[in-house]
Design a protein around this motif. Sequence first.
Motif, short mmCIF file in Angstrom:
data_model
loop_
_atom_site.label_atom_id
_atom_site.label_comp_id
_atom_site.label_asym_id
_atom_site.label_seq_id
_atom_site.Cartn_x
_atom_site.Cartn_y
_atom_site.Cartn_z
N ASP A 1 0.82 -1.22 0.00
CA ASP A 1 0.00 0.00 0.00
C ASP A 1 0.85 1.27 0.00
O ASP A 1 0.44 2.30 -0.52
N PHE A 2 2.02 1.18 0.62
CA PHE A 2 2.95 2.32 0.63
C PHE A 2 4.34 1.84 1.04
O PHE A 2 4.51 0.72 1.53
N LEU A 3 5.31 2.70 0.83
CA LEU A 3 6.70 2.45 1.25
C LEU A 3 7.02 3.41 2.38
O LEU A 3 6.80 4.61 2.28
N MET A 4 7.54 2.88 3.48
CA MET A 4 8.06 3.70 4.56
C MET A 4 9.55 3.88 4.35
O MET A 4 10.33 2.94 4.46
N ASP A 5 9.96 5.12 4.03
CA ASP A 5 11.37 5.43 3.80
C ASP A 5 11.88 6.17 5.03
O ASP A 5 11.61 7.35 5.23
N PHE A 6 12.64 5.46 5.86
CA PHE A 6 13.04 5.95 7.18
C PHE A 6 14.51 6.34 7.23
O PHE A 6 15.38 5.63 6.73
N TYR A 7 14.79 7.49 7.92
CA TYR A 7 16.15 7.98 8.11
C TYR A 7 16.38 8.30 9.58
O TYR A 7 15.57 8.98 10.22
N ASN A 8 17.49 7.82 10.12
CA ASN A 8 17.91 8.17 11.47
C ASN A 8 18.39 9.62 11.51
O ASN A 8 18.66 10.22 10.46
N PRO A 9 18.53 10.20 12.70
CA PRO A 9 18.99 11.59 12.79
C PRO A 9 20.38 11.85 12.21
O PRO A 9 20.72 13.00 11.92
N ASP A 10 21.19 10.80 12.05
CA ASP A 10 22.50 10.99 11.42
C ASP A 10 22.46 10.73 9.93
O ASP A 10 23.49 10.74 9.26
N GLY A 11 21.26 10.49 9.38
CA GLY A 11 21.11 10.26 7.95
C GLY A 11 21.20 8.81 7.53
O GLY A 11 20.93 8.48 6.37
N SER A 12 21.55 7.92 8.45
CA SER A 12 21.63 6.49 8.12
C SER A 12 20.23 5.90 8.03
O SER A 12 19.26 6.50 8.51
N GLN A 13 20.13 4.72 7.44
CA GLN A 13 18.85 4.06 7.28
C GLN A 13 18.83 2.70 7.96
O GLN A 13 19.85 2.00 8.00
N SER A 14 17.68 2.33 8.48
CA SER A 14 17.47 1.02 9.09
C SER A 14 15.96 0.81 9.19
O SER A 14 15.19 1.70 8.87
N PHE A 15 15.57 -0.38 9.61
CA PHE A 15 14.15 -0.59 9.88
C PHE A 15 13.84 -0.02 11.26
O PHE A 15 14.63 -0.15 12.20
N CYS A 16 12.67 0.57 11.41
CA CYS A 16 12.26 1.18 12.68
C CYS A 16 10.86 0.70 13.03
O CYS A 16 9.91 0.95 12.29
N GLY A 17 10.73 0.01 14.15
CA GLY A 17 9.45 -0.56 14.54
C GLY A 17 8.43 0.49 14.93
O GLY A 17 7.29 0.51 14.43
N ASN A 18 8.79 1.39 15.86
CA ASN A 18 7.84 2.42 16.26
C ASN A 18 7.61 3.43 15.15
O ASN A 18 6.50 3.96 15.00
N GLY A 19 8.64 3.68 14.34
CA GLY A 19 8.45 4.54 13.17
C GLY A 19 7.47 3.92 12.19
O GLY A 19 6.66 4.63 11.57
N SER A 20 7.51 2.61 12.06
CA SER A 20 6.57 1.91 11.19
C SER A 20 5.15 2.04 11.71
O SER A 20 4.20 2.28 10.95
N ARG A 21 4.99 1.91 13.02
CA ARG A 21 3.65 2.03 13.59
C ARG A 21 3.10 3.43 13.38
O ARG A 21 1.92 3.61 13.05
N CYS A 22 3.95 4.44 13.56
CA CYS A 22 3.51 5.82 13.30
C CYS A 22 3.22 6.04 11.82
O CYS A 22 2.28 6.76 11.46
#
Length: 260
Positions: free
Chosen positions: A57-78
């Motif tokens: 349905d959509f893509l969650m494109d997540f960035y940490n505060p230092d610009g790095s990327q990873s999977f984020c559980g609470n970020g996914s829920r939000c």
Amino acid sequence: MIDFYKYQGTGNDFILIDNSKDDFKANKVDYAIKWCDRKFGIGADGLIFIEPSTKGDFLMDFYNPDGSQSFCGNGSRCSVAFAKFLGIIKDQTNFEAIDGMHQAVISDKHVKIEMQQYGAIESIGNDHFIDTGSPHYVAYRNGVNENIVEYGKSIRYSDRFKTKGTNVNLIAEKGDRNIEIWTYERGVEAETLACGTGATACGISFAQKHNIDKGIIEVKAQGGHLRIHLEASKNDKVYQNIWLEGPAEFVFKGVIEDEN
């Protein structure tokens, strides 16, 4: 100018931007570093773009505060809560993240997302190392007396982990299927009030330690309560049917007066 929305899940706070029309042209890494800064920016544990996906349905494109990327559980829920607000989904979804596809279900202000365990639990002395989409070091400290930031840095910047980094969690056992956790997050390089992948890793670790085959682990993070649903697989160091459940709430809306 760019509209942004602030959401939080058990104290994990995120800047969310609707990029469902794929019209954001600026450098996302630069944006994450600038706007996640709590002194000179908006302040957040991560920046998330909701984007089109050919797989879900959509893509969650997540960035940490230092610009790095990873999977984020609470970020996914939000992200799921935000996608519902945008009208992209209703109360169920299948969405794409950096580590693959995830299912999610919304009930009132609670969002429950499917999680994964990648590889078996690794024992390091009495501690565990578990990958739940992001790597987590888990240690048990009943009556926690360590400073989580100091302890977290000692593990994150150790010879083994200093190159790629790892998140670090301390667990205090509070009773039957009930734990409290403290988390140091790489990418943030500080303590966060909650961490979805960390809570999941801690739930898995606790279940393995106490030979729990199936059920719910109640997790008290410093920013609120999360629930980990899981069941054992044929491999006693790998769990399956893992779900992370907790609140995901809108905080405020704003406008970034910056060039796109």
